[in-house]
Design an enzyme around this catalytic site. Structure first.
Site, PDB file in Angstrom:
ATOM      1  N   TRP A 364      -2.543  24.615  78.266  1.00  0.00           N
ATOM      2  CA  TRP A 364      -2.371  24.876  79.701  1.00  0.00           C
ATOM      3  C   TRP A 364      -3.167  23.877  80.535  1.00  0.00           C
ATOM      4  O   TRP A 364      -2.975  23.787  81.739  1.00  0.00           O
ATOM      5  CB  TRP A 364      -2.801  26.309  80.035  1.00  0.00           C
ATOM      6  CG  TRP A 364      -4.301  26.558  79.979  1.00  0.00           C
ATOM      7  CD1 TRP A 364      -5.190  26.102  79.055  1.00  0.00           C
ATOM      8  CD2 TRP A 364      -5.083  27.338  80.918  1.00  0.00           C
ATOM      9  NE1 TRP A 364      -6.463  26.562  79.325  1.00  0.00           N
ATOM     10  CE2 TRP A 364      -6.422  27.310  80.462  1.00  0.00           C
ATOM     11  CE3 TRP A 364      -4.771  28.051  82.067  1.00  0.00           C
ATOM     12  CZ2 TRP A 364      -7.456  27.995  81.142  1.00  0.00           C
ATOM     13  CZ3 TRP A 364      -5.810  28.717  82.725  1.00  0.00           C
ATOM     14  CH2 TRP A 364      -7.121  28.678  82.271  1.00  0.00           C
ATOM     15  N   ASP A 365      -4.061  23.128  79.890  1.00  0.00           N
ATOM     16  CA  ASP A 365      -4.908  22.170  80.613  1.00  0.00           C
ATOM     17  C   ASP A 365      -4.053  21.290  81.522  1.00  0.00           C
ATOM     18  O   ASP A 365      -4.444  20.966  82.649  1.00  0.00           O
ATOM     19  CB  ASP A 365      -5.674  21.267  79.635  1.00  0.00           C
ATOM     20  CG  ASP A 365      -6.522  22.058  78.639  1.00  0.00           C
ATOM     21  OD1 ASP A 365      -6.128  23.186  78.303  1.00  0.00           O
ATOM     22  OD2 ASP A 365      -7.555  21.530  78.198  1.00  0.00           O
ATOM     23  N   GLU A 495     -12.120  32.655  76.533  1.00  0.00           N
ATOM     24  CA  GLU A 495     -11.972  32.776  75.075  1.00  0.00           C
ATOM     25  C   GLU A 495     -13.129  33.518  74.422  1.00  0.00           C
ATOM     26  O   GLU A 495     -13.247  33.525  73.199  1.00  0.00           O
ATOM     27  CB  GLU A 495     -11.771  31.386  74.469  1.00  0.00           C
ATOM     28  CG  GLU A 495     -10.437  30.794  74.907  1.00  0.00           C
ATOM     29  CD  GLU A 495     -10.170  29.395  74.408  1.00  0.00           C
ATOM     30  OE1 GLU A 495     -11.129  28.680  74.061  1.00  0.00           O
ATOM     31  OE2 GLU A 495      -8.980  28.998  74.385  1.00  0.00           O
ATOM     32  N   LYS A 601     -16.698  32.635  78.563  1.00  0.00           N
ATOM     33  CA  LYS A 601     -16.821  31.222  78.200  1.00  0.00           C
ATOM     34  C   LYS A 601     -16.487  30.349  79.415  1.00  0.00           C
ATOM     35  O   LYS A 601     -16.999  29.249  79.580  1.00  0.00           O
ATOM     36  CB  LYS A 601     -15.835  30.931  77.065  1.00  0.00           C
ATOM     37  CG  LYS A 601     -15.833  29.519  76.558  1.00  0.00           C
ATOM     38  CD  LYS A 601     -14.777  29.349  75.476  1.00  0.00           C
ATOM     39  CE  LYS A 601     -14.723  27.929  74.962  1.00  0.00           C
ATOM     40  NZ  LYS A 601     -13.541  27.699  74.125  1.00  0.00           N
TER      41      LYS A 601
HETATM   42  O1  IFM Z   1      -7.236  25.081  76.939  1.00  0.00           O
HETATM   43  C1  IFM Z   1      -8.577  25.035  76.639  1.00  0.00           C
HETATM   44  C2  IFM Z   1      -9.117  26.445  76.669  1.00  0.00           C
HETATM   45  O2  IFM Z   1      -8.988  27.014  77.943  1.00  0.00           O
HETATM   46  C3  IFM Z   1     -10.561  26.445  76.255  1.00  0.00           C
HETATM   47  N1  IFM Z   1     -10.678  25.897  74.933  1.00  0.00           N
HETATM   48  C4  IFM Z   1     -10.207  24.533  74.854  1.00  0.00           C
HETATM   49  C5  IFM Z   1      -8.768  24.412  75.294  1.00  0.00           C
HETATM   50  C6  IFM Z   1      -8.355  22.939  75.283  1.00  0.00           C
HETATM   51  O3  IFM Z   1      -9.056  22.226  76.244  1.00  0.00           O
END
Ligand code: IFM
Length: 770
Positions: A364-365, A495, A601
């Site tokens: 989703w980034d 997360e 997080k």
């Molecule tokens: O998409 C992100 C997630 O929100 C947090 N962990 C890493 C992923 C990739 O950047």
């Protein structure tokens, strides 16, 4: 063409010796969305005597790896996808007298590195000492072309400092899988590697290869050419070694202080299905060869530099009063542009094309953290990124159906080719919010560009199919005596919690997704678009009811939005009592130790506040901020910029500046201590949002575009351009006034707080105090 080097655009780190070499490999990468080359010791190649993590990454070029599970349940992905780490095109073998860099260990020290972000040229100087103490300087200049995305150029200059002797250079790449020393316990670094095969395509007059993957069955052609006019005496020659490997070599008598240059242009092909790559190799090769035939390093560099100039013209953000932040922000924008896939079949890996962190996957980034920058400044590129989602829509539908849903699309949380490959589904596939995130990004793009053609042909399909997913995954029920629509068993953005019921962010995004489907089903009523997609009134009625009855958990006592249902029952985690060495927590605690606590997080509910400011009071935002900020570790690099925006809107100027300043420095100052595995692409885009949505206070909800600036006290001004439909405006924001200039288009209407400002081609400039 000559471009003046402006100091404000140079990444020229000092004291290179004190810096972690792998960090430098990431920072000094060059890329263009199709290919990315990590900076490296140019003598390393596949010789593990030299400790580095070099490699060439091609967007979308991956292989599968088996995933082994203790207990493998139905529907778990069979295999992981992982971006391939190909041969290092920087590699050169140098023989000096009787010493050979491929056999002996030459001591290589970085003396100087400069990345010119205006032209994309990386200029480096290495001091190299052989075991017998011959010393020479090696200057390496390289770039990835923005003008022809298949092209990568590299130029070497050799200058002996203490000897006269024979020097031979050999430019031969005879392996496909780039070896690295990388051994890392960090779960965020993918340990698995793809397996490729390299075949030389013989008799082509220049080294040419077919590179294929074993399991994903992809293939691409790669070729490179030496500039023969540059080194006429002696000539650089095309040769075949005893193993039938083709390369270039040149041997000459070097003199102390003299300089000899060698330059090469690589053409790195597009990805094809393996069978086609084999059958049509010759055809593909000759098409590819056209990119580098009859041209030179210098002219390609200039063509590429011109594209960079256009990029900066539209996409630069100027900050007057904070040179360090200015440089970091420019670096972020530069890296974003280097990372974005432009072919409609690729997106932006979480680490760009700078490393194999997170296996080179798209998350989703792209849609939630990076796309806004592109939609506002390079909409044609934003469209390509969205087309990746359109091109994988059928896969998303297939996944929904295999999962057991009778309708809708279920996009992968973690993917390269569209199929889900997250083996830890709790924090992976269960992040179903990605479906609404993609729909949100489509709407954002449409709001900014007014691109009707895109909406009609592609965008509405995505919006509708993702809305259908929510209708399938969620359900109507009764909660506290009220009929509601609930979405249970999901993981939200944070997360440090997993598989919860009614995650606030997910539900509010799903509600938005449903309302978009309703809005556009109405817009396209009685057209062949709705009949093509089988939209019925009954279906839209059900969506309306679900959206209206969406359950949004709220703690009435504390007056805060609840991250998820029953979140208040979890005990808080006292972050101030945890030793600093135990952060990021994910590397030190079992996930269940985190899931049981109120600990975040990254921004989760706060993101909902940011994305949907309308109707959200300042009191509510403050309450949410004050509740969530103390329980947030910001272990994800996506978090701080979001908190910067929230703090700015809540009037917490100092916190906002502090969060922003840490977010924007994430990579250049290595604040997460893992830039060596690749840049944090989402965080780069989030920092842009920090300026535009945070300090400038831009809110754009189709009908109304407004700015509510709150500039950090130490800054004199910020300025940036945004495209709004067919117009482009330059906004310059000072402490008490905003200047708006229409730089292209006919007319634009914006609000500065409540004041309406209109700029037209006749009166393109307005100033407004606030
Ligand atoms: O998409 C992100 C997630 O929100 C947090 N962990 C890493 C992923 C990739 O950047």
């Amino acid at each position: 063409m000559r471009i003046e080097q402006s100091p404000e655009f140079q990444i020229h780190l000092q004291n290179l010796r004190s810096k972690e070499p792998l960090f430098l490999e990431t920072i000094y990468n060059v890329g263009n969305g199709h290919l990315g080359v990590r900076d490296s010791n140019p003598l390393q190649g596949n010789n593990l005597d030299y400790i580095g993590s070099p490699g060439l990454f091609i967007n979308g070029f991956f292989d599968y790896n088996d995933v082994s599970y203790g207990e493998k349940y139905t529907g778990y992905p069979e295999s992981d996808q992982v971006i391939n780490r190909l041969l290092d095109p920087r590699y050169i073998r140098i023989r000096v007298g009787n010493e050979d860099s491929a056999v002996e260990h030459f001591k290589v020290e970085n003396i100087d590195k400069n990345l010119d972000m205006q032209t994309g040229l990386l200029h480096e100087m290495f001091s190299i000492t052989t075991p017998e103490n011959r010393n020479f300087n090696l200057v390496v200049e390289s770039f990835a072309s923005l003008s022809k995305q298949n092209v990568y150029g590299i130029r070497y200059s050799i200058i002996p400092t203490n000897f006269d002797d024979d020097v031979e250079i050999i430019k031969l790449h005879n392996y496909a899988n780039q070896a690295t020393h990388q051994q890392n316990e960090d779960v965020r670094v993918n340990q698995s590697v793809g397996q490729m095969q390299l075949d030389f395509i013989p008799d082509n007059g220049q080294p040419s290869y077919l590179i294929t993957t074993f399991r994903s069955q992809q293939g691409l052609i790669l070729t490179f050419q030496a500039n023969e006019n540059l080194a006429p005496d002696p000539k650089i020659e095309y040769f075949k070694d005893e193993n039938n490997h083709y390369g270039y070599r040149s041997k000459y008598r070097a003199k102390r202080g003299s300089q000899k240059n060698f330059e090469f242009l690589f053409a790195i092909g597009d990805i094809h299905p393996l069978v086609n790559a084999r059958v049509y190799a010759d055809q593909y090769l000759s098409a590819l060869d056209n990119y580098i035939r009859d041209t030179t390093f210098q002219s390609e560099l200039m063509a590429s530099a011109q594209v960079w100039q256009t990029f900066w013209l539209h996409s630069d953000v100027k900050i007057d009063g904070d040179p360090q932040i200015q440089l970091c922000l420019r670096f972020n924008l530069f890296e974003l542009n280097q990372s974005a896939g432009r072919d409609g079949y690729t997106s932006i890996p979480a680490k760009g094309l700078t490393g194999n962190g997170y296996g080179g996957h798209f998350f989703w980034d792209t849609e939630m953290f990076m796309l806004a920058f592109f939609s506002y400044t390079q909409p044609q590129l934003a469209k390509k990124l969205l087309m990746f989602r359109y091109h994988t829509l059928n896969i998303a539908k297939e996944q929904a159906s295999e999962f057991g849903l009778s309708k809708g699309a279920m996009y992968a949380w973690w993917t390269i080719n569209g199929y889900e490959s997250s083996s830890y589904w709790l924090a992976g596939m269960a992040q179903f919010h990605i479906n609404a995130d993609i729909a949100f990004a489509v709407e954002q793009y449409y709001t900014i560009t007014g691109d009707d053609d895109f909406l009609e042909k592609y965008g509405f399909d995505i919006i509708l199919e993702t809305a259908r997913f929510w209708m399938q995954y969620g359900n109507f029920t009764e909660l506290a005596g009220k009929r509601c629509f609930v979405i249970n068993k999901v993981t939200g953005p944070d997360e440090y919690s997993a598989l919860v019921d009614n995650n606030y962010y997910t539900n509010v995004m799903a509600q938005f997704n449903l309302r978009l489907a309703i809005k556009y089903a109405d817009k396209f009523k009685q057209t062949d678009i709705t009949s093509r997609l089988n939209v019925s009134e009954k279906e839209i009625e059900a969506m309306k009811e679900a959206a209206d009855l969406m359950y949004l958990p709220y703690d009435k006592e504390k007056k805060v939005k609840l991250q998820f249902q029953d979140f208040e029952q979890l005990p808080p985690m006292h972050l101030d009592q945890i030793d600093q060495s135990l952060f990021p927590l994910l590397l030190h605690f079992h996930p269940l130790m985190l899931y049981r606590y109120q600990v975040n997080k990254q921004a989760d509910t706060i993101m909902a506040d940011i994305l949907f400011p309308k109707g959200n009071t300042k009191e509510q935002l403050e309450a949410d901020y004050d509740f969530y900020e103390p329980i947030t570790t910001h272990d994800s690099s996506l978090s701080k910029a979001m908190y910067a925006i929230a703090a700015s809107r809540a009037g917490k100027k100092k916190q906002s500046y502090d969060f922003f300043s840490q977010a924007v420095k994430t990579d250049l100052l290595d604040l997460h201590h893992n830039t060596q595995n690749g840049i944090h692409a989402g965080s780069l885009g989030a920092a842009w949002q920090g300026v535009v949505y945070g300090f400038a206070g831009v809110v754009n909800n189709a009908a109304h575009f407004s700015l509510e600036p709150k500039l950090p006290a130490a800054w004199n001004s910020i300025s940036f351009k945004l495209r709004l439909h067919h117009n482009e405006c330059l906004f310059t924001i000072y402490q008490n006034e905003v200047k708006i200039e229409l730089t292209s288009g006919k007319a634009c209407e914006v609000y500065v707080y409540d004041q309406k400002v209109r700029v037209t081609s006749q009166h393109p400039k307005e100033t407004c105090s606030y």
